[in-house]
Design an enzyme around this catalytic site. Structure first.
Site, PDB file in Angstrom:
ATOM      1  CE  LYS A  50       0.948  -2.449  11.611  1.00  0.00           C
ATOM      2  NZ  LYS A  50       0.043  -1.492  12.301  1.00  0.00           N
ATOM      3  CB  SER A 110       2.421   0.060  14.636  1.00  0.00           C
ATOM      4  OG  SER A 110       1.083  -0.235  14.278  1.00  0.00           O
ATOM      5  CB  SER A 168      -0.982   2.164  13.750  1.00  0.00           C
ATOM      6  OG  SER A 168      -0.473   2.226  15.054  1.00  0.00           O
TER       7      SER A 168
END
Length: 566
Positions: free
Chosen positions: A134, A209, A233
């Site tokens: 990420k 996210s 997330s």
């Protein structure tokens, strides 16, 4: 103020485009093709062997083939890199990547191959395995924008702790993946890299996210990835893309050196965790990182070696006869039909496997979620502005497609104003009290399980939506955020997909509130066409190994049930 933010974005996009080998570009399918997951297999870019490699979803199998020399790290990394670039396709397919560093990753893979050939020894438990990260996990020499224009040009001087651990374990970090600006969204869009789409249906969100990770995994463009979770997330993108994803308790994995929003807010910390197309990926990741003794490298990481007795479910009857609690709804929003069907499927599967099932009564979920959101938003406006004001970029307040670059109102997480320290302390105090009450609530279920102990785990929706909703519509994170507030370990597992006939709209129920009524009116199986539907298995605080083991049991039961119906 430096260069206009739009100029910074244009330059960054040009540099990202230049980092993609032109020979890896394909002709993207038209927008009318919604499910693009088969494009990598059919476009002709991947060799037959690369198709086999990237369709091998069991991480343990990939590692075994790397260890024996059946596959080299160079060819495995190259295969997944090509597939990841197909997924990216200059933003025209699903748009999941941020940083692309082909030469660095391939050089690392070649070095590992040479080491294995020369010494006969593996570099570590993740030897030669490509891993996606990420866009928070800082890597030396690379930008980590985290969706902020203002962080373009900010290059990391060192790797974050988890990245260092992955290198030490023999892994090959090879791409970084897209996030929403600020991270505090259950969707993925920012002004730097744009919007990430769901590969099963590009009209739907990939979640957030960690939405770039979710979409990349959904395209089988990575065998194992790392996301973060402060309110869902990891679990929401995993669920929206039909993956497995683990939310550990606070401090289990090292966060030091990673970029973040809301830094200094440590009442409900964000946690890092793995996403994969297989449970073996989740387990192997946690074992490898635990073996590296992260508590000696990150002052906030807790002492937690891999607990074999917890994994064998020593405190859960050895896993022979478990009692699962099904949470059909959270008392605030009734899930859409596919989610109810997924819960029924799971209940039937675990019963058929010889386990017990009881209903779970949610306890003060509204209050706990309210505390979570109050803690997040106590200083969020100032936090976001402190970064965005550097270049004058807008702070996004909507994920609606029609309102990109605009200011359409969004009620997802309104900021609080003028929150005193004392007022914040009262919210934190209440949340602590509710954690204690929830512990007692869980313990009391021992009276109904018939096993001599409380329920072993709760099986819950990951959201009330019938799979991934359309872009701009993912606004309810109550089903995941409540467990962040309680700091319970949770793992997402796939169950089914939206089915036009099985998931037809039901007659109106007695609505719990206006929000529930609005949510009911949203359901249309055609709108959610082909969306993966997933659930989460929730254990107690710091029960990562037990949660992994119980998720494996539930996952196996579901697969056995599905095979028996063929």
């Amino acid at each position: 103020m430096s260069a206009r933010w739009q100029e910074l974005v244009a330059d960054k996009k040009l540099r990202q485009t230049a980092s993609i080998p032109k020979i890896w570009l394909i002709t993207s399918p038209p927008d009318s093709v919604l499910d693009v997951r088969k494009v990598p297999d059919e476009c002709g870019l991947l060799t037959p062997k690369e198709v086999v490699i990237t369709n091998t979803i069991e991480v343990q199998t990939i590692l075994a083939n790397l260890a024996t020399g059946k596959w080299t790290s160079l060819e495995v990394t190259l295969a997944f890199y090509k597939r990841a670039i197909i997924a990216q396709q200059l933003a025209s397919l699903v748009n999941c990547l941020t940083e692309i560093f082909v030469e660095r990753a391939l050089a690392r893979a070649k070095e590992l191959d040479e080491q294995l050939k020369a010494t006969g020894k593996l570099a570590g438990p993740l030897h030669g395995l490509p891993i996606s990260l990420k866009d928070q996990l800082s890597m030396k020499g690379l930008e980590t924008t985290m969706g902020y224009v203002s962080w373009i040009g900010k290059y990391a001087e060192r790797d974050s702790v988890l990245v260092r651990i992955l290198y030490e374990a023999g892994a090959v970090p090879f791409v970084r993946t897209n996030v929403p600006q600020t991270l505090m969204w259950s969707e993925t869009y920012n002004e730097v890299f744009g919007r990430t789409l769901n590969p099963a249906n590009r009209k739907l969100t990939s979640g957030g996210s960690s939405g770039g990770e979710g979409a990349l995994m959904g395209m089988k463009g990575s065998p194992l990835g790392v996301g973060s979770d402060i309110g869902g997330s990891i679990r929401i993108p995993a669920g929206y893309n039909g993956l497995y994803g683990l939310r550990p308790s606070y401090g289990r994995l090292p966060y030091a050196g990673a970029t973040n929003s809301l830094e200094g807010q440590d009442s409900i910390p964000s946690v890092l965790g793995p996403l994969s197309n297989s449970m073996s990926g989740i387990k192997i990741f946690m074992q490898a990182v635990s073996a590296s003794k992260p508590w000696l490298k990150d002052s906030l990481a807790r002492y937690a070696p891999w607990d074999a007795s917890q994994y064998t479910l020593a405190e859960h009857g050895g896993g022979k006869k478990l009692c699962f609690a099904i949470m059909w709804n959270d008392g605030q929003t009734i899930p859409h039909p596919p989610v109810i069907r997924a819960l029924e499927m799971t209940k039937n599967a675990v019963l058929a496997a010889g386990h017990k099932v009881v209903d779970w009564q949610p306890y003060k979920h509204k209050e706990i979620c309210g505390a979570v959101y109050s803690i997040w938003t106590a200083g969020s406006k100032e936090d976001y502005a402190s970064v965005a004001d550097i270049t004058g970029e807008p702070v996004l307040n909507t994920m609606e497609i029609e309102a990109e670059h605009g200011s359409a109102p969004n009620s997802f997480l309104p900021h609080q104003e003028n929150v005193t320290a004392h007022k914040l302390w009262q919210t934190q105090k209440a949340r602590t009290a509710w954690r204690q009450e929830y512990l007692e609530h869980w313990n009391e279920t021992g009276r109904v399980t018939g096993t001599g102990r409380p329920v072993d785990a709760v099986i819950s929706p990951i959201s009330p939506y019938g799979g991934a909703p359309p872009h701009g519509k993912s606004r309810n994170v109550d089903y995941t955020a409540v467990w962040n507030g309680l700091d319970y370990s949770a793992c997402v597992f796939p169950t089914t997909r939206v089915h036009a006939t099985l998931d037809m709209k039901k007659s109106p129920h007695q609505f719990l509130n206006e929000r529930d009524k609005t949510h009911y009116s949203m359901w249309d199986p055609q709108t959610f066409w082909n969306a993966p539907v997933s659930l989460q298995l929730v254990g107690r605080c710091q029960e990562e190994e037990a949660v992994i083991a119980m998720t494996e049991i539930v996952d196996a039961a579901l697969k056995k049930q599905q095979v028996s119906k063929l």
